[in-house]
Write an enzyme that holds these catalytic residues in place. Structure first.
Site, PDB file in Angstrom:
ATOM      1  N   LYS A  68      -3.275 -51.350  77.423  1.00  0.00           N
ATOM      2  CA  LYS A  68      -3.098 -52.400  78.537  1.00  0.00           C
ATOM      3  C   LYS A  68      -4.307 -52.244  79.459  1.00  0.00           C
ATOM      4  O   LYS A  68      -4.317 -51.152  80.200  1.00  0.00           O
ATOM      5  CB  LYS A  68      -1.784 -52.245  79.291  1.00  0.00           C
ATOM      6  CG  LYS A  68      -1.411 -52.503  80.631  1.00  0.00           C
ATOM      7  CD  LYS A  68      -1.993 -53.658  81.022  1.00  0.00           C
ATOM      8  CE  LYS A  68      -1.959 -53.812  82.763  1.00  0.00           C
ATOM      9  NZ  LYS A  68      -3.241 -54.281  83.299  1.00  0.00           N
ATOM     10  N   GLU A 128      -3.703 -38.973  84.073  1.00  0.00           N
ATOM     11  CA  GLU A 128      -5.112 -38.637  84.845  1.00  0.00           C
ATOM     12  C   GLU A 128      -5.299 -39.344  86.011  1.00  0.00           C
ATOM     13  O   GLU A 128      -5.303 -40.457  85.912  1.00  0.00           O
ATOM     14  CB  GLU A 128      -6.061 -38.945  83.848  1.00  0.00           C
ATOM     15  CG  GLU A 128      -6.009 -38.437  82.266  1.00  0.00           C
ATOM     16  CD  GLU A 128      -5.948 -36.946  82.429  1.00  0.00           C
ATOM     17  OE1 GLU A 128      -7.030 -36.429  83.438  1.00  0.00           O
ATOM     18  OE2 GLU A 128      -5.687 -36.214  81.625  1.00  0.00           O
ATOM     19  N   CYS A 166     -13.324 -40.610  88.926  1.00  0.00           N
ATOM     20  CA  CYS A 166     -12.210 -39.717  89.388  1.00  0.00           C
ATOM     21  C   CYS A 166     -12.780 -38.371  89.590  1.00  0.00           C
ATOM     22  O   CYS A 166     -12.378 -37.724  90.560  1.00  0.00           O
ATOM     23  CB  CYS A 166     -11.242 -39.729  88.330  1.00  0.00           C
ATOM     24  SG  CYS A 166     -11.955 -39.261  86.756  1.00  0.00           S
TER      25      CYS A 166
HETATM   26  P1  NDP Z   1      -4.475 -48.247  89.274  1.00  0.00           P
HETATM   27  O1  NDP Z   1      -3.398 -47.242  89.205  1.00  0.00           O
HETATM   28  O2  NDP Z   1      -4.378 -49.321  90.323  1.00  0.00           O
HETATM   29  O3  NDP Z   1      -4.331 -48.936  87.790  1.00  0.00           O
HETATM   30  C1  NDP Z   1      -4.573 -48.412  86.704  1.00  0.00           C
HETATM   31  C2  NDP Z   1      -3.929 -49.113  85.493  1.00  0.00           C
HETATM   32  O4  NDP Z   1      -2.219 -49.214  85.738  1.00  0.00           O
HETATM   33  C3  NDP Z   1      -4.189 -50.388  85.532  1.00  0.00           C
HETATM   34  O5  NDP Z   1      -4.396 -50.960  83.939  1.00  0.00           O
HETATM   35  C4  NDP Z   1      -3.072 -51.143  86.304  1.00  0.00           C
HETATM   36  O6  NDP Z   1      -2.816 -52.610  85.791  1.00  0.00           O
HETATM   37  C5  NDP Z   1      -1.924 -50.563  85.741  1.00  0.00           C
HETATM   38  N1  NDP Z   1      -0.825 -50.539  86.441  1.00  0.00           N
HETATM   39  C6  NDP Z   1      -0.631 -50.916  88.069  1.00  0.00           C
HETATM   40  N2  NDP Z   1       0.568 -50.904  88.028  1.00  0.00           N
HETATM   41  C7  NDP Z   1       1.452 -50.376  87.110  1.00  0.00           C
HETATM   42  C8  NDP Z   1       2.590 -50.263  87.069  1.00  0.00           C
HETATM   43  N3  NDP Z   1       3.587 -50.332  87.791  1.00  0.00           N
HETATM   44  N4  NDP Z   1       3.119 -49.855  85.769  1.00  0.00           N
HETATM   45  C9  NDP Z   1       2.414 -49.872  84.525  1.00  0.00           C
HETATM   46  N5  NDP Z   1       0.790 -49.717  84.923  1.00  0.00           N
HETATM   47  C10 NDP Z   1       0.591 -50.274  85.985  1.00  0.00           C
HETATM   48  O7  NDP Z   1      -5.737 -47.374  89.283  1.00  0.00           O
HETATM   49  P2  NDP Z   1      -7.090 -47.977  89.420  1.00  0.00           P
HETATM   50  O8  NDP Z   1      -7.548 -49.149  88.347  1.00  0.00           O
HETATM   51  O9  NDP Z   1      -7.626 -48.598  90.763  1.00  0.00           O
HETATM   52  O10 NDP Z   1      -8.177 -46.835  88.956  1.00  0.00           O
HETATM   53  C11 NDP Z   1      -8.738 -46.204  89.922  1.00  0.00           C
HETATM   54  C12 NDP Z   1      -7.838 -44.511  90.007  1.00  0.00           C
HETATM   55  O11 NDP Z   1      -8.148 -44.092  88.685  1.00  0.00           O
HETATM   56  C13 NDP Z   1      -8.562 -43.731  90.735  1.00  0.00           C
HETATM   57  O12 NDP Z   1      -7.561 -43.026  91.711  1.00  0.00           O
HETATM   58  C14 NDP Z   1      -9.248 -42.778  90.051  1.00  0.00           C
HETATM   59  O13 NDP Z   1      -9.471 -41.507  90.511  1.00  0.00           O
HETATM   60  C15 NDP Z   1      -8.265 -42.654  88.793  1.00  0.00           C
HETATM   61  N6  NDP Z   1      -9.024 -42.173  87.680  1.00  0.00           N
HETATM   62  C16 NDP Z   1      -8.837 -41.034  87.174  1.00  0.00           C
HETATM   63  C17 NDP Z   1      -9.333 -40.305  86.090  1.00  0.00           C
HETATM   64  C18 NDP Z   1      -9.014 -38.986  85.401  1.00  0.00           C
HETATM   65  O14 NDP Z   1      -9.316 -38.663  84.491  1.00  0.00           O
HETATM   66  N7  NDP Z   1      -7.992 -38.322  86.119  1.00  0.00           N
HETATM   67  C19 NDP Z   1     -10.541 -40.943  85.409  1.00  0.00           C
HETATM   68  C20 NDP Z   1     -10.823 -42.177  86.162  1.00  0.00           C
HETATM   69  C21 NDP Z   1     -10.012 -42.919  87.161  1.00  0.00           C
HETATM   70  P3  NDP Z   1      -3.485 -53.929  86.716  1.00  0.00           P
HETATM   71  O15 NDP Z   1      -4.923 -53.803  86.827  1.00  0.00           O
HETATM   72  O16 NDP Z   1      -3.016 -54.954  85.832  1.00  0.00           O
HETATM   73  O17 NDP Z   1      -2.826 -53.567  88.168  1.00  0.00           O
END
Ligand code: NDP
Length: 494
Positions: free
Chosen positions: A182, A257, A291
């Site tokens: 997804k 993550e 991140c």
């Molecule tokens: P989000 O949490 O907004 O979204 C991540 C994914 O989750 C997207 O595919 C999103 O879909 C999906 N999603 C959103 N809501 C739900 C839900 N209720 N149930 C299931 N899936 C859901 O994160 P961002 O895309 O804004 O990413 C940035 C974040 O990711 C930052 O905080 C960053 O630090 C973190 N990150 C962590 C890493 C690590 O390895 N620790 C590496 C890279 C990033 P949709 O887009 O359709 O909303």
């Protein structure tokens, strides 16, 4: 703007086929550079997610029984196909995500390296044979068996959509699982193309699927549906909490993550040229949207002024502009932030810091250039005199703003480094083994790099502590999360 036209691009990939959403609805993918529509994809729903889950469930027994070498061969054949198309893929990634093309190429390389790494591991997964006490039966022994968990959901964010997809599908597939990816709604295009290429290389239908659509629908179906046994999630800590709430009660295997606020500590004996470059890449790569970005910089008082002068000079060499183009040397391209909300959030975190006395040393504003007016551009900033209580320090800052602090010694730096809810990465720059060992032992983080840029190596486990998550991706360790361990006892032998 990169050309991304392809018949497949407007569809998602389920059971070996390009399909529309069952509702027929679509959603737009817009360019962070100028707001134009890059392409449209299906707006999948729970029904579409269920169809993909069924396909993955049907494909699982055969894939689980496929020889490890054969799984590796098919993955490597897919890697070759992606390699052939990498330049075009990088342009699509740049167009949908907003990162400069050379950074997008770097991301595709990282993906290829990671997939190759996991293909190499496929035939090396093994359990154990354990001798048992003879009073349980002469020559009895135990077996530790490793088996795939089944259908896996891979939920991916927009900042590194391709590498973070690879860190999930690589270990999942080699261990014999089937997967539904997804992607983030704003960056599905390159992922879809890559999933198409991996399937074209011969993966059986249903082994690797991709459903586009909102996280609240498609993502939550993956979390809720009992057929999905494993959720690998990368995203914000808030969404991670939601993943735990929904998938946790079903005892699914979950790795999270999440966000980070990595500290970087520079000691007086550091190689300053390398450390400045580490801070630059660490904070400003991907327009600061990583991140594991360096989000707080602690400089020893003896080198503070010299370091800061060199840093500001380098930050001044960034030129904002269309990520599809390159600036004249010595300028370096920085693309836009990914979304308008992302930029507003950075601005409000910066405003909070300045209201508490922080001083912006460079950048920190939107560009005047009308040509960039419809993009989410923001001049990279370095900020001093920042209160450690401000949002710029305590929250994750997902953009190109770097708060800098002067510290008198390592003890003070470590106390400040740990004064944060996150615990993802961290680094220390020094030649002194005692100092580096102290930092490795005492900083509360999943990783401490010594004299190295913050980077997720495919060979090493990577994951956070505190609010940065649970579990690991990368490394052979990641494969464990995609396997069940089963014990068996063989007795009754003569
Ligand atoms: P989000 O949490 O907004 O979204 C991540 C994914 O989750 C997207 O595919 C999103 O879909 C999906 N999603 C959103 N809501 C739900 C839900 N209720 N149930 C299931 N899936 C859901 O994160 P961002 O895309 O804004 O990413 C940035 C974040 O990711 C930052 O905080 C960053 O630090 C973190 N990150 C962590 C890493 C690590 O390895 N620790 C590496 C890279 C990033 P949709 O887009 O359709 O909303």
């Amino acid at each position: 703007m990169a050309e991304v036209a392809s018949a497949s691009m407007t569809k998602m990939y389920v059971k070996g086929q390009w399909v529309e959403a069952q509702s027929g609805e679509t959603q737009e993918v817009r360019s962070p550079h100028d707001g134009s529509v890059v392409d449209t994809v299906p707006r999948g729903s729970r029904d579409d997610a269920r169809a993909a889950i069924r396909a993955a469930e049907d494909a699982f027994p055969e894939w689980a029984d496929t020889a490890a070498d054969e799984r590796a061969r098919l993955i490597l054949a897919g890697v070759e196909k992606v390699k052939e198309k990498q330049k075009d893929l990088a342009k699509v990634l740049s167009a949908e995500q907003g990162k400069p093309v050379f950074e997008a190429m770097g991301e595709i390389h990282h993906f290829l390296h990671g997939m190759t790494f996991y293909a190499g591991l496929a035939s090396k997964i093994r359990g154990a044979q354990v001798p048992l006490p003879p009073d349980m039966g002469k020559h009895s022994y135990g077996l530790v068996l490793k088996r795939p968990v089944g259908v896996c959901g891979a939920i991916v964010p927009w900042n590194f959509p391709i590498t973070l997809m690879g860190t999930k599908i690589g270990p999942a597939l080699i261990a014999g699982n089937t997967v539904i990816v997804k992607p983030a709604s704003s960056t599905p295009l390159t992922s879809l193309q890559i999933i198409g290429l991996l399937n074209e290389a011969g993966l059986p239908a249903g082994v690797l699927n991709c459903v586009t659509g909102p996280g609240r629908e498609v993502g939550e179906e993956l979390l809720e549906n009992p057929v999905v046994r494993r959720i690998a999630f990368t995203g914000e800590s808030g969404t991670g909490r939601r993943v735990m709430e929904v998938a946790g009660p079903q005892f699914k295997r979950i790795t999270l993550e999440l966000g980070g606020s990595d500290p970087m500590i520079v000691m007086p004996d550091a190689d300053l040229r390398k450390a400045v470059s580490g801070a630059m890449i660490g904070r400003f790569w991907n327009c600061g949207q990583a991140c594991l970005a360096v989000k707080r910089l602690y400089l020893h008082e003896e080198i503070h002024d010299e370091f800061l002068e060199a840093l500001l000079k380098k930050v001044g060499s960034y030129e904002l502009g269309d990520p599809a183009t390159r600036p004249e040397k010595p300028f370096v391209r920085m693309g836009p932030l990914h979304t308008a909300e992302q930029r507003e959030e950075i601005e409000s975190q910066l405003a909070d810091a300045t209201s508490k006395g922080a001083e912006v040393l460079i950048g920190g504003s939107r560009p005047d250039d009308p040509a960039l007016g419809s993009g989410h551009y923001f001049h990279p900033a370095v900020v001093a005199n920042v209160s450690h209580h401000s949002r710029l320090v305590q929250e994750e800052v997902f953009g190109p703003v770097l708060p800098v602090f002067k510290v008198k010694d390592l003890d003070e730096a470590i106390v400040l480094a740990n004064d944060n809810q996150y615990g993802l990465g961290s680094s220390i720059w020094t030649q002194n083994l005692t100092w580096s060992n102290q930092a490795i032992r005492e900083i509360q983080a999943g990783v401490t790099w010594v004299n190295q840029i913050h980077y997720g190596y495919d060979e090493l486990p990577f994951g956070g502590v505190k609010a940065s998550g649970i579990g690991h991706e990368h490394g052979p360790e990641a494969v464990d999360y995609y396997q069940e361990t089963k014990g068996a006892v063989i007795g009754g032998l003569a």
